[in-house]
Design a protein around this motif. Sequence first.
Motif, PDB file in Angstrom:
ATOM      1  N   LEU A 163       0.857  -1.194   0.183  1.00 37.98           N
ATOM      2  CA  LEU A 163      -0.093   0.082  -0.222  1.00 37.98           C
ATOM      3  C   LEU A 163       0.794   1.238  -0.055  1.00 37.98           C
ATOM      4  O   LEU A 163       0.455   2.431  -0.569  1.00 37.98           O
ATOM      5  N   PHE A 164       2.051   1.156   0.618  1.00 43.54           N
ATOM      6  CA  PHE A 164       3.011   2.445   0.687  1.00 43.54           C
ATOM      7  C   PHE A 164       4.226   2.085  -0.040  1.00 43.54           C
ATOM      8  O   PHE A 164       5.112   2.162   0.730  1.00 43.54           O
ATOM      9  N   PRO A 165       4.301   2.241  -1.163  1.00 50.99           N
ATOM     10  CA  PRO A 165       5.560   2.116  -1.949  1.00 50.99           C
ATOM     11  C   PRO A 165       6.678   2.797  -1.818  1.00 50.99           C
ATOM     12  O   PRO A 165       7.821   2.604  -1.693  1.00 50.99           O
ATOM     13  N   ASP A 166       6.313   4.219  -1.198  1.00 47.81           N
ATOM     14  CA  ASP A 166       7.409   5.137  -0.899  1.00 47.81           C
ATOM     15  C   ASP A 166       8.487   4.771   0.213  1.00 47.81           C
ATOM     16  O   ASP A 166       9.375   5.103   0.281  1.00 47.81           O
ATOM     17  N   ALA A 167       7.826   4.072   1.198  1.00 50.58           N
ATOM     18  CA  ALA A 167       8.534   3.563   2.503  1.00 50.58           C
ATOM     19  C   ALA A 167       9.316   2.690   1.928  1.00 50.58           C
ATOM     20  O   ALA A 167      10.374   2.463   2.197  1.00 50.58           O
ATOM     21  N   GLN A 168       8.645   1.553   1.012  1.00 49.11           N
ATOM     22  CA  GLN A 168       9.696   0.652   0.783  1.00 49.11           C
ATOM     23  C   GLN A 168      11.023   1.246  -0.008  1.00 49.11           C
ATOM     24  O   GLN A 168      12.063   0.704   0.233  1.00 49.11           O
ATOM     25  N   ARG A 169      10.724   1.933  -0.852  1.00 49.38           N
ATOM     26  CA  ARG A 169      11.884   2.879  -1.843  1.00 49.38           C
ATOM     27  C   ARG A 169      12.886   3.129  -0.893  1.00 49.38           C
ATOM     28  O   ARG A 169      14.030   3.022  -1.131  1.00 49.38           O
ATOM     29  N   LYS A 170      12.383   4.071   0.187  1.00 48.44           N
ATOM     30  CA  LYS A 170      13.254   4.765   1.188  1.00 48.44           C
ATOM     31  C   LYS A 170      14.261   3.777   1.827  1.00 48.44           C
ATOM     32  O   LYS A 170      15.262   3.766   2.042  1.00 48.44           O
ATOM     33  N   ASP A 194      20.872  -0.117   0.183  1.00 49.05           N
ATOM     34  CA  ASP A 194      21.719  -0.225  -0.883  1.00 49.05           C
ATOM     35  C   ASP A 194      23.162   0.725  -0.573  1.00 49.05           C
ATOM     36  O   ASP A 194      24.299   0.209  -0.859  1.00 49.05           O
ATOM     37  N   SER A 195      22.564   1.811   0.383  1.00 49.12           N
ATOM     38  CA  SER A 195      23.822   2.858   0.392  1.00 49.12           C
ATOM     39  C   SER A 195      24.711   2.261   1.532  1.00 49.12           C
ATOM     40  O   SER A 195      26.072   2.364   1.558  1.00 49.12           O
ATOM     41  N   VAL A 196      24.083   1.551   2.494  1.00 50.61           N
ATOM     42  CA  VAL A 196      24.930   1.116   3.675  1.00 50.61           C
ATOM     43  C   VAL A 196      25.788  -0.075   3.668  1.00 50.61           C
ATOM     44  O   VAL A 196      26.856  -0.531   3.894  1.00 50.61           O
ATOM     45  N   HIS A 250      22.331  -1.158  13.933  1.00 53.59           N
ATOM     46  CA  HIS A 250      22.393   0.068  14.355  1.00 53.59           C
ATOM     47  C   HIS A 250      22.651   1.089  13.151  1.00 53.59           C
ATOM     48  O   HIS A 250      22.536   2.440  13.259  1.00 53.59           O
ATOM     49  N   ARG A 251      23.169   0.644  11.862  1.00 55.99           N
ATOM     50  CA  ARG A 251      23.345   1.386  10.769  1.00 55.99           C
ATOM     51  C   ARG A 251      22.443   1.791   9.988  1.00 55.99           C
ATOM     52  O   ARG A 251      22.339   2.351   8.854  1.00 55.99           O
ATOM     53  N   LEU A 252      21.036   1.064  10.061  1.00 61.04           N
ATOM     54  CA  LEU A 252      19.845   1.246   9.360  1.00 61.04           C
ATOM     55  C   LEU A 252      18.646   1.822  10.214  1.00 61.04           C
ATOM     56  O   LEU A 252      17.647   1.100  10.412  1.00 61.04           O
ATOM     57  N   PRO A 253      18.873   3.175  10.351  1.00 61.12           N
ATOM     58  CA  PRO A 253      17.756   3.634  11.264  1.00 61.12           C
ATOM     59  C   PRO A 253      16.282   3.621  10.487  1.00 61.12           C
ATOM     60  O   PRO A 253      15.212   3.594  11.044  1.00 61.12           O
ATOM     61  N   TYR A 254      16.188   3.763   9.185  1.00 58.20           N
ATOM     62  CA  TYR A 254      15.034   3.848   8.398  1.00 58.20           C
ATOM     63  C   TYR A 254      14.391   2.457   8.371  1.00 58.20           C
ATOM     64  O   TYR A 254      13.041   2.254   8.469  1.00 58.20           O
ATOM     65  N   VAL A 255      15.161   1.463   8.318  1.00 56.40           N
ATOM     66  CA  VAL A 255      14.429   0.078   8.377  1.00 56.40           C
ATOM     67  C   VAL A 255      14.067  -0.102   9.919  1.00 56.40           C
ATOM     68  O   VAL A 255      13.111  -0.794  10.023  1.00 56.40           O
ATOM     69  N   ALA A 311      15.824  -5.991   1.411  1.00 59.59           N
ATOM     70  CA  ALA A 311      17.194  -5.883   0.570  1.00 59.59           C
ATOM     71  C   ALA A 311      17.066  -6.741  -0.829  1.00 59.59           C
ATOM     72  O   ALA A 311      17.636  -6.346  -1.826  1.00 59.59           O
ATOM     73  N   THR A 312      15.932  -7.510  -0.855  1.00 60.09           N
ATOM     74  CA  THR A 312      15.892  -8.532  -1.935  1.00 60.09           C
ATOM     75  C   THR A 312      14.736  -8.831  -2.857  1.00 60.09           C
ATOM     76  O   THR A 312      14.659  -9.050  -3.808  1.00 60.09           O
ATOM     77  N   LEU A 313      13.544  -7.995  -2.208  1.00 63.05           N
ATOM     78  CA  LEU A 313      12.324  -8.277  -2.960  1.00 63.05           C
ATOM     79  C   LEU A 313      11.815  -6.690  -3.197  1.00 63.05           C
ATOM     80  O   LEU A 313      11.879  -5.869  -2.524  1.00 63.05           O
ATOM     81  N   ASN A 314      10.740  -6.735  -4.244  1.00 63.74           N
ATOM     82  CA  ASN A 314       9.981  -5.843  -4.584  1.00 63.74           C
ATOM     83  C   ASN A 314       8.738  -6.095  -4.175  1.00 63.74           C
ATOM     84  O   ASN A 314       8.204  -7.155  -4.911  1.00 63.74           O
ATOM     85  N   VAL A 315       7.948  -5.639  -3.627  1.00 63.00           N
ATOM     86  CA  VAL A 315       6.737  -5.759  -3.083  1.00 63.00           C
ATOM     87  C   VAL A 315       5.788  -4.788  -3.836  1.00 63.00           C
ATOM     88  O   VAL A 315       5.944  -3.816  -3.489  1.00 63.00           O
TER      89      VAL A 315
END
Length: 506
Positions: free
Chosen positions: A316-323, A329-331, A344-349, A456-460
């Motif tokens: 329902l909320f693809p923007d959150a998945q993208r962020k 990918d960056s970390v 501890h290095r993935l605050p958004y997750v 990290a591995t799937l697109n929903v």
Amino acid sequence: MAISVLDVAFVGLALWLVKQTLSRKRSSLPLPPGPPGLPVVGNVADIPTTQPYKTYIEWGQKYGPLMHISALGQPLIIVNDVKIAIDLLDKKSALYSDRPTLRMAGELTGWDNTLVLQHYDERLKEYRRYIHRFLGTRSNLERFHPLFEHESRLMLKRIVESPEDFAGLIRHAAGAIIMKMTYGYSIRDDKDPFVSLVDQATTEFGDVTDARKVWFVDLIPALKYVPEWVPGATFQKVAKAYGQTLKDMADVPMNWVKQRMAAGEAESCFVTDLLEESGRTAQEERNIKWAAASLYSGGADTTVATLHTFFLCMTLFPDAQRKAQEEIDSVIGPDRLPTFADRHRLPYVEAVLSEVLRWGPVGPIDIPHLLMEDDVYNGYFIPKGSIVFANIWAMLHDANTYADPMEFKPERFIARPGKPAEQDPRACSFGFGRRACPGMTLAETTVWLWIATALATLNVSKARDADGVEITPSGRYLDGTIAHPEPFKCSIKPRSPATEALINYD
């Protein structure tokens, strides 16, 4: 003349109402406000049987966040505010930690042997000590990290192979982890007999605690003495059948472990560790058996419901998945899966996990507490014996606490200059006081890993029908003690050949 269960019920109800009236203490202080009831029966007709947490919010807008209703003389207290819940259920937990006696689910079926309905006594404290010592902290769980990571990867691999069955595969993964930790048992890939037994027992638990059903024995305790052959006493037959399922759920895996220990073939697990430390008395073995049964029956379904909500929210909320994917990918990059060392290095997750807990709480209403002594709060009298319902859904969707509470916004939990993070949902999502979920650390640890590796591995995304039109899930939840989203379709695909290779690596 034959006596029916209705005859017994009428006499029993009359006697019980007289007893309730005579035994209820009076106070000069008022009860908390609430909708007016009828003489004798009180608010029985007002009590909602479908999504009661929403009705309680509507009442709260008129009567305030602390309310009182009654049902046949039984005082019921409804709490819509997290501060009040903490003041009562946390700070006064010595008074509010008992459970009400549920005649059908507890006494007759036997669920009062498990942690969820066990009264506040020494047996309950022993269960909680066992569970806390085994998995109460993140450091306790470190020895299971390889198991969690292995099962997480297997789950993703199976979901890629059969995305239409993602809900069942999540349940399989949750069962694999909890059975291995609790009994040292590796479940089968196909229909596993132990898992089937637990699934049946928890389904039957949902039936006997379903708010939409009325078991007369819960309203009229004297009916528990009525034999099953009396006309109308079919509840006794149901309780007998359900009770046997529950007994098997506790006994069968326990006996399997003891046989493995006798043969010198048992793996270290919750049951073996406790049995080896114990004096092997009958009482100790009984407590270990039911603590183990509580660990699985109480933990597996809640974890599954949380993962179902995660996949719903990603749909329902693809923007959150993208962020979240951009952060991973960056970390971490494309060459490996996230591990606990990355947390501890993935605050958004981390914020995605918090928002999943808030947006779709698995227990919209906390398992009810029972007040053991009279109490006074903010000038209101709360009588001994009151059953207290904490409306967790209301607390986690309070617009005074959470901006745009119906929206899925993980960033609300990340502090920014001039804008502090909003309240951590863990303040109430795992319950309160001495009845808070003892497996909360295990639950949020395993769910974090599943969320991180799935991102990290799937697109929903939304599934499409035969004409290519997107199918938008309703976002509604099923009624029940544990709230699962309505079954929904979604599209689940690997993000790339490289991420699919990470999942399939042997």
